[in-house]
Write a protein that holds these residues in place. Sequence first.
Motif, short mmCIF file in Angstrom:
data_model
loop_
_atom_site.label_atom_id
_atom_site.label_comp_id
_atom_site.label_asym_id
_atom_site.label_seq_id
_atom_site.Cartn_x
_atom_site.Cartn_y
_atom_site.Cartn_z
N VAL A 102 0.83 -1.21 0.00
CA VAL A 102 0.00 0.00 0.00
C VAL A 102 0.86 1.25 0.00
O VAL A 102 0.66 2.17 -0.82
CB VAL A 102 -0.97 0.00 1.21
N THR A 103 1.82 1.33 0.89
CA THR A 103 2.65 2.54 0.93
C THR A 103 3.48 2.68 -0.34
O THR A 103 3.65 3.78 -0.86
CB THR A 103 3.58 2.54 2.16
N GLY A 104 3.97 1.55 -0.86
CA GLY A 104 4.78 1.61 -2.08
C GLY A 104 4.01 2.14 -3.26
O GLY A 104 4.50 3.02 -4.00
N HIS A 105 2.78 1.66 -3.45
CA HIS A 105 2.01 2.10 -4.62
C HIS A 105 1.46 3.52 -4.44
O HIS A 105 1.33 4.26 -5.42
CB HIS A 105 0.91 1.10 -4.92
N ILE A 106 1.13 3.91 -3.22
CA ILE A 106 0.71 5.29 -3.02
C ILE A 106 1.88 6.24 -3.27
O ILE A 106 1.73 7.27 -3.96
CB ILE A 106 0.13 5.50 -1.60
N LEU A 107 3.06 5.91 -2.77
CA LEU A 107 4.22 6.78 -2.99
C LEU A 107 4.60 6.84 -4.46
O LEU A 107 5.02 7.89 -4.96
CB LEU A 107 5.40 6.31 -2.14
N ARG A 108 4.46 5.74 -5.16
CA ARG A 108 4.74 5.74 -6.60
C ARG A 108 3.87 6.77 -7.32
O ARG A 108 4.36 7.56 -8.14
CB ARG A 108 4.47 4.34 -7.15
N LEU A 109 2.57 6.77 -7.01
CA LEU A 109 1.66 7.72 -7.65
C LEU A 109 1.86 9.13 -7.11
O LEU A 109 1.86 10.11 -7.86
CB LEU A 109 0.21 7.27 -7.43
N ALA A 115 6.21 8.95 -14.55
CA ALA A 115 6.59 9.96 -15.54
C ALA A 115 8.11 10.06 -15.67
O ALA A 115 8.64 10.23 -16.78
CB ALA A 115 6.01 11.32 -15.15
N HIS A 116 8.82 9.93 -14.58
CA HIS A 116 10.28 10.00 -14.62
C HIS A 116 10.88 8.73 -15.20
O HIS A 116 11.85 8.78 -15.98
CB HIS A 116 10.83 10.25 -13.21
N ILE A 117 10.31 7.60 -14.86
CA ILE A 117 10.85 6.33 -15.35
C ILE A 117 10.70 6.21 -16.86
O ILE A 117 11.59 5.71 -17.56
CB ILE A 117 10.14 5.15 -14.64
N TYR A 191 -6.76 9.70 -2.25
CA TYR A 191 -6.47 8.29 -2.47
C TYR A 191 -7.46 7.48 -1.64
O TYR A 191 -7.74 7.84 -0.49
CB TYR A 191 -5.04 7.92 -2.03
N CYS A 192 -7.95 6.40 -2.20
CA CYS A 192 -8.85 5.51 -1.46
C CYS A 192 -8.27 4.10 -1.49
O CYS A 192 -8.04 3.54 -2.57
CB CYS A 192 -10.25 5.52 -2.07
N VAL A 193 -8.03 3.56 -0.30
CA VAL A 193 -7.47 2.21 -0.16
C VAL A 193 -8.58 1.29 0.35
O VAL A 193 -9.19 1.55 1.39
CB VAL A 193 -6.29 2.19 0.82
N LEU A 194 -8.84 0.21 -0.39
CA LEU A 194 -9.92 -0.71 -0.04
C LEU A 194 -9.37 -1.92 0.71
O LEU A 194 -8.64 -2.74 0.14
CB LEU A 194 -10.64 -1.18 -1.31
N HIS A 245 -6.50 7.21 -11.56
CA HIS A 245 -5.75 5.96 -11.68
C HIS A 245 -6.30 4.93 -10.69
O HIS A 245 -6.76 5.30 -9.61
CB HIS A 245 -4.26 6.17 -11.41
N ALA A 246 -6.23 3.68 -11.08
CA ALA A 246 -6.61 2.58 -10.19
C ALA A 246 -5.50 1.54 -10.20
O ALA A 246 -5.10 1.07 -11.27
CB ALA A 246 -7.92 1.95 -10.63
N THR A 247 -5.01 1.20 -9.02
CA THR A 247 -4.04 0.13 -8.87
C THR A 247 -4.77 -1.03 -8.20
O THR A 247 -5.22 -0.91 -7.06
CB THR A 247 -2.83 0.58 -8.03
N LEU A 248 -4.88 -2.15 -8.91
CA LEU A 248 -5.76 -3.24 -8.50
C LEU A 248 -4.98 -4.54 -8.35
O LEU A 248 -4.26 -4.95 -9.27
CB LEU A 248 -6.88 -3.43 -9.54
N ASP A 249 -5.15 -5.18 -7.21
CA ASP A 249 -4.44 -6.43 -6.93
C ASP A 249 -5.38 -7.62 -6.87
O ASP A 249 -4.92 -8.77 -6.95
CB ASP A 249 -3.68 -6.30 -5.60
N VAL A 250 -6.67 -7.37 -6.71
CA VAL A 250 -7.66 -8.44 -6.56
C VAL A 250 -8.83 -8.21 -7.50
O VAL A 250 -9.17 -7.07 -7.83
CB VAL A 250 -8.15 -8.52 -5.09
N PHE A 251 -9.45 -9.32 -7.94
CA PHE A 251 -10.46 -9.24 -8.98
C PHE A 251 -11.56 -10.27 -8.74
O PHE A 251 -11.36 -11.25 -8.01
CB PHE A 251 -9.80 -9.47 -10.34
#
Length: 310
Positions: A102-109, A115-117, A191-194, A245-251
Amino acid sequence: MSVNVLFAAKPDRWAEYERPLRDAIAARGITAHIAMDIPADQVDYIVYAPNSEVKDFAPFTRTKAVLNLWAGVEAIVGNPTLHLPLTRMVDPALTQGMIEWVTGHILRLHLGMDAHISATPGTWEPKAPPLAFDTRVTVLGLGELGTACAAALAGLGFQITGWSRSQKQIDGITCLSGAQGLDKALSRADYCVLLLPSTAATENVLDARALALMPKGARILNPGRGPLIDDAALLAALETNQIDHATLDVFRVEPLPQEHPYWTHAKVTVTPHVASETRAAYSAKTIAENIHRGETGAPFLHLVDRNAGY
């Protein structure tokens, strides 16, 4: 103390868990016969994964508890043959893994890393990212994982709002509950974390109405459960830029079907259900502790509330 422990999970998990379980249970002073083929009427405890072949619990007449290997119990809690105590998995590694994802993906965004990568070599656009102090994160679900992630993000300086079914009080976090509380929590979610459980009450908690309540350009992270999101509503909100943006790990269906639009959507990041994993070296200690409690008459840890569904 001597007990029979049935390991009811996929066979490939047995090689991973056999030694850690034996060592952890022995360390609690218990002699255990642990196997995948113990007759049902001789089983004292079931170490259980919901994708195992065990579906009928009626024959387990002397069993004291079913100890779930997964944090989620939605695939077993409604089993009509299960009248035994059921526990869910909580262990430090499971929590730490979720915090890191969670912290990794929030910090990425938050830092605009993509954009830099992917920038064209030679591009020099020195635009500073926002500060966490000025950024609001809403965490839906304040159980073990949600509370830990909320606390970690608060420690980084983010403004944290947490929402749960029942009212909670957590230092450093604005805690809300109920229908009106949910609307308020969404309205302040940059940001919304589910991290809610999957129940009838939480299905499609992020539907078209909920997404419209969020600030324009909000970001969503779902490492919780697939059914928490109305997929069609999310795709529509991404097209109108209501959601950035949506970062999704479960479906809802896993693995995510190859033809699903999430795979190729420019504003969606798909990760393959890796936000957190049950690791044998740590989860075996939780199981051993609950077996010790069952043998000494102490209450089980992390007992599932059948009425709530988690």
